[in-house]
Design a protein around this motif. Structure first.
Motif, PDB file in Angstrom:
ATOM      1  N   TYR A 122      -8.191   4.757  -2.813  1.00 43.44           N
ATOM      2  CA  TYR A 122      -8.972   5.010  -4.024  1.00 43.44           C
ATOM      3  C   TYR A 122      -9.512   6.445  -4.036  1.00 43.44           C
ATOM      4  CZ  TYR A 122     -12.548   5.010  -7.540  1.00 43.44           C
ATOM      5  OH  TYR A 122     -13.303   5.357  -8.632  1.00 43.44           O
ATOM      6  N   ILE A 123     -10.069   6.900  -2.915  1.00 44.34           N
ATOM      7  CA  ILE A 123     -10.602   8.267  -2.828  1.00 44.34           C
ATOM      8  C   ILE A 123      -9.493   9.278  -3.103  1.00 44.34           C
ATOM      9  CG2 ILE A 123     -11.513   9.998  -1.213  1.00 44.34           C
ATOM     10  CD1 ILE A 123     -13.142   7.709   0.083  1.00 44.34           C
ATOM     11  N   ASN A 124      -8.313   9.012  -2.590  1.00 45.91           N
ATOM     12  CA  ASN A 124      -7.152   9.861  -2.811  1.00 45.91           C
ATOM     13  C   ASN A 124      -6.903  10.037  -4.314  1.00 45.91           C
ATOM     14  OD1 ASN A 124      -4.667  11.120  -2.693  1.00 45.91           O
ATOM     15  ND2 ASN A 124      -3.651   9.484  -1.596  1.00 45.91           N
ATOM     16  N   THR A 125      -6.831   8.919  -5.017  1.00 50.61           N
ATOM     17  CA  THR A 125      -6.574   8.946  -6.461  1.00 50.61           C
ATOM     18  C   THR A 125      -7.727   9.606  -7.217  1.00 50.61           C
ATOM     19  OG1 THR A 125      -5.376   6.879  -6.199  1.00 50.61           O
ATOM     20  CG2 THR A 125      -5.945   7.511  -8.434  1.00 50.61           C
ATOM     21  N   LEU A 180       0.822  -1.213   0.000  1.00 49.20           N
ATOM     22  CA  LEU A 180       0.000   0.000   0.000  1.00 49.20           C
ATOM     23  C   LEU A 180       0.854   1.261   0.000  1.00 49.20           C
ATOM     24  CD1 LEU A 180      -2.702  -1.296   2.451  1.00 49.20           C
ATOM     25  CD2 LEU A 180      -3.094  -0.613   0.073  1.00 49.20           C
ATOM     26  N   TRP A 181       1.952   1.261   0.748  1.00 48.55           N
ATOM     27  CA  TRP A 181       2.839   2.417   0.744  1.00 48.55           C
ATOM     28  C   TRP A 181       3.425   2.611  -0.659  1.00 48.55           C
ATOM     29  CZ3 TRP A 181       8.038   2.778  -0.416  1.00 48.55           C
ATOM     30  CH2 TRP A 181       8.596   4.038  -0.234  1.00 48.55           C
ATOM     31  N   ASN A 182       3.818   1.503  -1.291  1.00 53.69           N
ATOM     32  CA  ASN A 182       4.365   1.565  -2.643  1.00 53.69           C
ATOM     33  C   ASN A 182       3.338   2.181  -3.599  1.00 53.69           C
ATOM     34  OD1 ASN A 182       5.631   1.163  -5.066  1.00 53.69           O
ATOM     35  ND2 ASN A 182       6.096  -0.982  -4.709  1.00 53.69           N
ATOM     36  N   SER A 183       2.097   1.725  -3.492  1.00 56.01           N
ATOM     37  CA  SER A 183       1.037   2.261  -4.346  1.00 56.01           C
ATOM     38  C   SER A 183       0.820   3.748  -4.067  1.00 56.01           C
ATOM     39  CB  SER A 183      -0.255   1.472  -4.118  1.00 56.01           C
ATOM     40  OG  SER A 183      -1.265   1.924  -4.963  1.00 56.01           O
ATOM     41  N   HIS A 184       0.767   4.116  -2.810  1.00 52.73           N
ATOM     42  CA  HIS A 184       0.582   5.522  -2.430  1.00 52.73           C
ATOM     43  C   HIS A 184       1.733   6.372  -2.965  1.00 52.73           C
ATOM     44  CE1 HIS A 184       0.536   9.007   0.336  1.00 52.73           C
ATOM     45  NE2 HIS A 184      -0.777   8.805   0.328  1.00 52.73           N
ATOM     46  N   HIS A 185       2.944   5.885  -2.816  1.00 57.02           N
ATOM     47  CA  HIS A 185       4.127   6.595  -3.303  1.00 57.02           C
ATOM     48  C   HIS A 185       4.050   6.809  -4.821  1.00 57.02           C
ATOM     49  CE1 HIS A 185       8.314   7.772  -3.665  1.00 57.02           C
ATOM     50  NE2 HIS A 185       8.478   6.830  -4.555  1.00 57.02           N
ATOM     51  N   ARG A 186       3.675   5.772  -5.542  1.00 57.02           N
ATOM     52  CA  ARG A 186       3.604   5.880  -7.008  1.00 57.02           C
ATOM     53  C   ARG A 186       2.481   6.808  -7.452  1.00 57.02           C
ATOM     54  NH1 ARG A 186       6.788   1.905  -9.642  1.00 57.02           N
ATOM     55  NH2 ARG A 186       7.683   0.456  -8.158  1.00 57.02           N
ATOM     56  N   ILE A 187       1.386   6.831  -6.715  1.00 55.78           N
ATOM     57  CA  ILE A 187       0.296   7.761  -7.020  1.00 55.78           C
ATOM     58  C   ILE A 187       0.788   9.195  -6.838  1.00 55.78           C
ATOM     59  CG2 ILE A 187      -1.917   8.641  -6.164  1.00 55.78           C
ATOM     60  CD1 ILE A 187      -2.636   5.650  -5.586  1.00 55.78           C
ATOM     61  N   PHE A 188       1.475   9.444  -5.725  1.00 56.98           N
ATOM     62  CA  PHE A 188       1.920  10.804  -5.451  1.00 56.98           C
ATOM     63  C   PHE A 188       3.037  11.267  -6.375  1.00 56.98           C
ATOM     64  CE2 PHE A 188      -0.921  11.411  -2.087  1.00 56.98           C
ATOM     65  CZ  PHE A 188      -0.933  12.770  -1.826  1.00 56.98           C
ATOM     66  N   ASN A 189       3.670  10.353  -7.081  1.00 55.39           N
ATOM     67  CA  ASN A 189       4.625  10.774  -8.112  1.00 55.39           C
ATOM     68  C   ASN A 189       3.920  11.490  -9.255  1.00 55.39           C
ATOM     69  OD1 ASN A 189       7.021   9.952  -6.975  1.00 55.39           O
ATOM     70  ND2 ASN A 189       6.952   7.919  -7.896  1.00 55.39           N
ATOM     71  N   HIS A 190       2.620  11.258  -9.417  1.00 56.88           N
ATOM     72  CA  HIS A 190       1.853  11.878 -10.498  1.00 56.88           C
ATOM     73  C   HIS A 190       1.114  13.133 -10.050  1.00 56.88           C
ATOM     74  CE1 HIS A 190       2.361   8.621 -13.432  1.00 56.88           C
ATOM     75  NE2 HIS A 190       2.360   7.817 -12.375  1.00 56.88           N
ATOM     76  N   ILE A 191       1.078  13.399  -8.771  1.00 57.81           N
ATOM     77  CA  ILE A 191       0.323  14.549  -8.259  1.00 57.81           C
ATOM     78  C   ILE A 191       1.240  15.762  -8.199  1.00 57.81           C
ATOM     79  CG2 ILE A 191      -0.881  15.487  -6.244  1.00 57.81           C
ATOM     80  CD1 ILE A 191      -1.965  12.679  -5.740  1.00 57.81           C
ATOM     81  N   GLU A 192       0.790  16.865  -8.833  1.00 61.44           N
ATOM     82  CA  GLU A 192       1.612  18.067  -8.838  1.00 61.44           C
ATOM     83  C   GLU A 192       1.054  19.174  -7.962  1.00 61.44           C
ATOM     84  OE1 GLU A 192       1.982  19.483 -12.823  1.00 61.44           O
ATOM     85  OE2 GLU A 192      -0.159  19.783 -13.074  1.00 61.44           O
ATOM     86  N   MET A 199      -9.888  16.820  -9.402  1.00 59.07           N
ATOM     87  CA  MET A 199      -9.440  18.200  -9.208  1.00 59.07           C
ATOM     88  C   MET A 199      -8.320  18.595 -10.178  1.00 59.07           C
ATOM     89  SD  MET A 199     -11.502  19.175  -6.939  1.00 59.07           S
ATOM     90  CE  MET A 199     -10.831  20.780  -6.561  1.00 59.07           C
ATOM     91  N   ASN A 200      -7.974  17.702 -11.105  1.00 62.85           N
ATOM     92  CA  ASN A 200      -6.908  17.959 -12.080  1.00 62.85           C
ATOM     93  C   ASN A 200      -5.566  18.233 -11.403  1.00 62.85           C
ATOM     94  OD1 ASN A 200      -8.543  17.650 -14.405  1.00 62.85           O
ATOM     95  ND2 ASN A 200      -9.363  19.702 -14.048  1.00 62.85           N
ATOM     96  N   PHE A 201      -5.262  17.472 -10.354  1.00 61.54           N
ATOM     97  CA  PHE A 201      -3.986  17.605  -9.666  1.00 61.54           C
ATOM     98  C   PHE A 201      -2.925  16.676 -10.266  1.00 61.54           C
ATOM     99  CE2 PHE A 201      -6.023  18.891  -5.333  1.00 61.54           C
ATOM    100  CZ  PHE A 201      -6.350  20.124  -5.877  1.00 61.54           C
ATOM    101  N   ILE A 202      -3.319  15.861 -11.227  1.00 61.97           N
ATOM    102  CA  ILE A 202      -2.415  14.873 -11.822  1.00 61.97           C
ATOM    103  C   ILE A 202      -1.644  15.533 -12.969  1.00 61.97           C
ATOM    104  CG2 ILE A 202      -2.295  12.626 -12.979  1.00 61.97           C
ATOM    105  CD1 ILE A 202      -3.299  12.517 -10.076  1.00 61.97           C
ATOM    106  N   LYS A 203      -0.334  15.324 -12.975  1.00 65.65           N
ATOM    107  CA  LYS A 203       0.503  15.863 -14.050  1.00 65.65           C
ATOM    108  C   LYS A 203       0.069  15.318 -15.399  1.00 65.65           C
ATOM    109  CE  LYS A 203       4.448  15.469 -11.145  1.00 65.65           C
ATOM    110  NZ  LYS A 203       5.704  14.818 -10.949  1.00 65.65           N
ATOM    111  N   GLU A 204       0.011  13.988 -15.454  1.00 63.62           N
ATOM    112  CA  GLU A 204      -0.328  13.319 -16.703  1.00 63.62           C
ATOM    113  C   GLU A 204      -0.864  11.938 -16.345  1.00 63.62           C
ATOM    114  OE1 GLU A 204       2.049  11.458 -20.533  1.00 63.62           O
ATOM    115  OE2 GLU A 204       3.106  12.788 -19.163  1.00 63.62           O
ATOM    116  N   GLU A 205      -2.036  11.618 -16.882  1.00 60.79           N
ATOM    117  CA  GLU A 205      -2.616  10.309 -16.589  1.00 60.79           C
ATOM    118  C   GLU A 205      -2.073   9.296 -17.595  1.00 60.79           C
ATOM    119  OE1 GLU A 205      -6.871   8.045 -15.942  1.00 60.79           O
ATOM    120  OE2 GLU A 205      -6.864  10.117 -16.591  1.00 60.79           O
ATOM    121  N   THR A 206      -1.084   8.541 -17.180  1.00 60.48           N
ATOM    122  CA  THR A 206      -0.465   7.541 -18.038  1.00 60.48           C
ATOM    123  C   THR A 206      -1.264   6.240 -17.960  1.00 60.48           C
ATOM    124  OG1 THR A 206       0.948   6.722 -16.281  1.00 60.48           O
ATOM    125  CG2 THR A 206       1.810   8.536 -17.613  1.00 60.48           C
ATOM    126  N   THR A 207      -0.928   5.315 -18.832  1.00 62.22           N
ATOM    127  CA  THR A 207      -1.566   3.992 -18.803  1.00 62.22           C
ATOM    128  C   THR A 207      -1.288   3.304 -17.478  1.00 62.22           C
ATOM    129  OG1 THR A 207      -1.268   3.833 -21.192  1.00 62.22           O
ATOM    130  CG2 THR A 207      -1.710   1.793 -20.006  1.00 62.22           C
TER     131      THR A 207
END
Length: 166
Positions: free
Chosen positions: A103-106, A39-51, A112-120
């Motif tokens: 899930y709610i976080n993502t 879960l931490w790994n998933s959270h970390h990877r999600i936050f790599n996309h949040i700007e 809110m368009n906080f994602i840099k780029e929604e990749t595959t």
């Protein structure tokens, strides 16, 4: 987890039996550690996309952390009393809360368009979060029918983590 205090006359058998009694607690500890690592790994990877971030996203994460810090309690009760329904329900609700908040976080960050780029890969991660929730729900349902097998359900998370690796 505590090293057992053994009173009375000691022998190899007495010491071994004391340590064998710790196996369920050790299982719960390792299970919760692996789940938190995933879960931490998933959270970390999600936050790599949040700007960007706002107070709402911050509070979603604070509540997520509340569920994270409850894991030692729920894992200990699972290890101590894993043959009973209530400790399994508590552990599985704890994990379900973590999954829902992830899930709610993502979802909120996307909305809110906080994602840099929604990749595959990011989309796969969103689907994996939904998969986590279904696995937690399955484990919760098994708590009421096949109580001792409920934690084994979490092995299904491994394929989801392989799909979302970068």
């Amino acid at each position: 987890m505590v090293v057992p205090q053994i009173s009375g006359p000691l022998s190899n058998t007495v010491v071994q039996n004391s340590y064998y009694s710790l196996v369920p607690n050790l299982f719960a500890l390792v299970l919760s550690f692996l789940l938190l690592a995933i879960l931490w790994n998933s959270h970390h990877r999600i936050f790599n996309h949040i700007e960007k971030i706002n107070d709402t996203l911050l509070w979603i994460n604070v509540i997520w952390l509340l569920f994270i810090i409850l894991v030692p309690f729920s894992a200990f009760s699972l290890g101590q009393y894993g043959n009973y329904i209530l400790p399994n329900v508590i552990f599985n609700i704890n994990m379900l809360g973590i999954g829902i908040l992830l899930y709610i976080n993502t979802h909120y960050a996307l909305k809110m368009n906080f994602i840099k780029e929604e990749t595959t890969k990011f989309r796969y991660r969103r689907y994996a979060n939904i998969g986590f929730i279904f696995i937690y729900l399955l484990a919760l349902l098994l708590s009421f029918t096949f109580t001792s097998w409920s934690p084994v359900t979490y092995i299904l998370i491994l394929p989801l983590t392989l799909v979302t690796r970068e």
